[in-house]
Scaffold this motif. Sequence first.
Motif, short mmCIF file in Angstrom:
data_model
loop_
_atom_site.label_atom_id
_atom_site.label_comp_id
_atom_site.label_asym_id
_atom_site.label_seq_id
_atom_site.Cartn_x
_atom_site.Cartn_y
_atom_site.Cartn_z
N ALA A 91 3.73 -5.38 5.78
CA ALA A 91 2.50 -4.57 5.74
C ALA A 91 2.82 -3.09 5.70
N ASP A 92 3.76 -2.66 6.54
CA ASP A 92 4.10 -1.24 6.57
C ASP A 92 4.86 -0.83 5.33
N LEU A 93 5.69 -1.71 4.80
CA LEU A 93 6.41 -1.41 3.57
C LEU A 93 5.42 -1.18 2.42
N LEU A 94 4.40 -2.02 2.33
CA LEU A 94 3.40 -1.85 1.28
C LEU A 94 2.59 -0.58 1.49
N ALA A 95 2.31 -0.26 2.76
CA ALA A 95 1.59 0.98 3.06
C ALA A 95 2.41 2.19 2.58
N ARG A 101 -3.40 -6.80 -0.53
CA ARG A 101 -4.71 -6.38 -1.04
C ARG A 101 -4.93 -4.88 -0.79
N GLY A 102 -4.51 -4.41 0.37
CA GLY A 102 -4.64 -2.98 0.68
C GLY A 102 -3.85 -2.12 -0.28
N PHE A 103 -2.65 -2.57 -0.61
CA PHE A 103 -1.81 -1.83 -1.56
C PHE A 103 -2.52 -1.70 -2.90
N TYR A 104 -3.06 -2.81 -3.41
CA TYR A 104 -3.72 -2.75 -4.71
C TYR A 104 -5.06 -2.03 -4.64
N ASP A 105 -5.75 -2.09 -3.53
CA ASP A 105 -6.96 -1.29 -3.37
C ASP A 105 -6.65 0.19 -3.52
N THR A 106 -5.53 0.62 -2.91
CA THR A 106 -5.12 2.02 -3.00
C THR A 106 -4.77 2.39 -4.43
N ARG A 107 -3.99 1.51 -5.08
CA ARG A 107 -3.59 1.77 -6.48
C ARG A 107 -4.82 1.85 -7.40
N LEU A 108 -5.74 0.90 -7.23
CA LEU A 108 -6.92 0.88 -8.09
C LEU A 108 -7.81 2.09 -7.84
#
Length: 209
Positions: free
Chosen positions: A68-72, A129-136
């Motif tokens: 989770a933190d790595l993706l953040a 999902r949080g990672f892709y929400d940020t990217r989108l």
Amino acid sequence: MNQDTATPGSVRPGGRTARVRDSVLRAAGDLLAERGFATLDLAEVAARAEVGKTTVYRRWRTPAGLVADLLAEMAETSLPHSDTGSLRGDLLDNARLVGKTLTDTRQGRLFRAVIAAATSDDTAAAALRGFYDTRLAEWSPCVEAAVARGEVPAGTDPRAVLSAVSAPLYYRLLVSGDPVDEAAIAAAARAAAIAAEQGVFVSGATPSA
């Protein structure tokens, strides 16, 4: 928020704590790329990062917390969206960014491991999902600007357009094994742009027969 009770990845440290985080996430990413999620071990991450094992267990608690933190961190350092003046140009840049990530020797293996983790762990799935929400969210202004320029119809859903760019590239990485090369990248961007221009991604639109 108390750091010991916070969700992993939700606290942004500074100073020495930031250096510890950088070392731990780099070690975790290396191990994920080398071996995948199933064998990710906090003690081994701590040893490779040259950080106290207690520190790693206290801050991240589980392998999924590390993911989770790595993706953040990856979302934090993601490149800003393009502004080429046209939707087709912006989507091509977006596709190239996705393609560069997926074909990178380390990043491609890392994403395979993270996606595998997300299929079996709710924390990892939420982080992905949080990672892709940020990217989108970062790239959505490209589609909004295209609406303003009249390139695509009003009501075009930016998330749907951007997802249409990346989906065929991820399919190649994870399913077909076909190369994520410049031809595939250009085709994904062009197909998404043409569909957007035709109103395919207008929210609530009914496909014509």
